[in-house]
Write a protein that holds these residues in place. Structure first.
Motif, short mmCIF file in Angstrom:
data_model
loop_
_atom_site.label_atom_id
_atom_site.label_comp_id
_atom_site.label_asym_id
_atom_site.label_seq_id
_atom_site.Cartn_x
_atom_site.Cartn_y
_atom_site.Cartn_z
N GLY A 1 3.11 -73.00 -31.06
CA GLY A 1 3.70 -74.30 -30.73
C GLY A 1 5.08 -74.47 -31.33
N LEU A 2 5.27 -73.98 -32.57
CA LEU A 2 6.58 -74.10 -33.22
C LEU A 2 7.63 -73.30 -32.44
N THR B 1 4.13 -79.81 -32.36
CA THR B 1 3.51 -78.67 -31.70
C THR B 1 2.34 -79.12 -30.84
#
Lengths: 166, 129
Positions: free
Chosen positions: B89-90, B120
């Motif tokens: 997600g990052l 995220t």
């Protein structure tokens, strides 16, 4: 330093799967400040260790080895037999062997409190602040439902009149 | 010492013995027992120590990475996220923080860390909408 006391209900849980989870809380790996040397582990109180569930035929085929140190002192005990002798032993051994063998392991194990049923001593009960989520849902056995609930439970089909139930 | 012949020069052990041994003893000054002061034992111990140091430079980096990972995982699990999900997600939300920074945020800036997690989570929700 304050240690949190976690409660874990072992009813219908597989101790071999729970052991890494319990070990995580004992060692403090659930905290972002974790370091192997900073001793930030918590206490875990395991109740109902009598009602654990081993998968498949593990009760028969999982064998615990012990050696007295004398010649001929080896003994092999099946899990069901060990559980008869001491209902806390399987959980204890599972947690112990899920941790790495170092000097810290026996100290960490001191923070694990296992009780065969849901009777907890008062001094332990007073410390509990958190309950760990069980890994698998605990199903209710059929005899825990009363007759009316069984009767009114939604069903797809009715048995035919001449169907023989046995 | 003046070397008259080439063969004598080859047999010479280099600079003065005292200074040659002193270099080794300086490295073995903190060792235990005779490995500190007896040259023939000290040199073996120093060689071994230097070999360990060479290995250790790599191991230290691995150990630290592992520790940061444990810490970030702990921070994630407080908010019901797993580590691989967070990393993915990052990257997708273009927050390029390394494990050390994430671990520091999880310890010292829990709310900043939570904002990262929320961002995220938004990304993941958009993906699987």
């Amino acid at each position: 330093m304050t240690r949190v006391w976690h409660l874990f209900d072992a009813t219908w849980q597989n101790p071999l799967q729970c052991a890494p989870l319990i070990a995580k809380y004992l060692q403090g790996r659930h905290k972002p400040i974790y370091h192997p040397l900073n001793d930030c582990g918590d206490h875990v109180v395991v109740i109902n260790s009598l009602r654990i569930a081993l998968p498949g035929s593990e009760w028969r085929w999982r064998v615990y080895f012990h050696h007295t140190g004398y010649p001929g002192g080896a003994s092999w005990t099946p899990a069901w037999q060990l559980h008869d002798k001491d209902p806390t032993m399987i959980v204890k051994k599972a947690v112990y062997s899920s941790m790495k063998g170092n000097l810290q392991r026996r100290v960490t194990m001191q923070r694990l409190h296992i009780f065969p049923d849901d009777q907890i001593p008062e001094d332990v009960l007073a410390n509990l602040t958190h309950k760990l989520r069980p890994l698998r849902p605990t199903p209710d056995p059929l005899d825990s439902y009363d007759a009316e609930q069984v009767e009114t439970f939604p069903k797809l089909v009715d048995y035919p009149e001449d169907y023989v139930l046995r | 010492m003046v070397f008259q012949t080439l063969s004598m020069m080859v047999r010479s052990r280099g600079p003065d013995e005292f200074w040659r041994k002193r270099k080794i003893f300086k490295l073995s000054a903190h060792f235990r027992g005779r490995a500190r002061n007896c040259y023939s034992i000290a040199i073996r111990a120093v060689h071994r120590a230097l070999a360990y140091a060479t290995k250790g430079r790599k191991l230290k980096k691995e150990d630290m990475a592992q520790l940061w990972e444990t810490r970030v995982t702990a921070g994630c699990e407080e908010h019901g996220l797993t580590y691989p999900v967070l990393r993915e997600g990052l990257v997708r939300s273009n927050i390029l923080l390394n494990r050390k920074t994430l671990a520091d945020l999880a310890i010292w800036e829990p709310f900043t860390f939570k904002v990262r997690l929320v961002s995220t989570r938004v990304i993941w929700l958009e993906l699987y909408r």
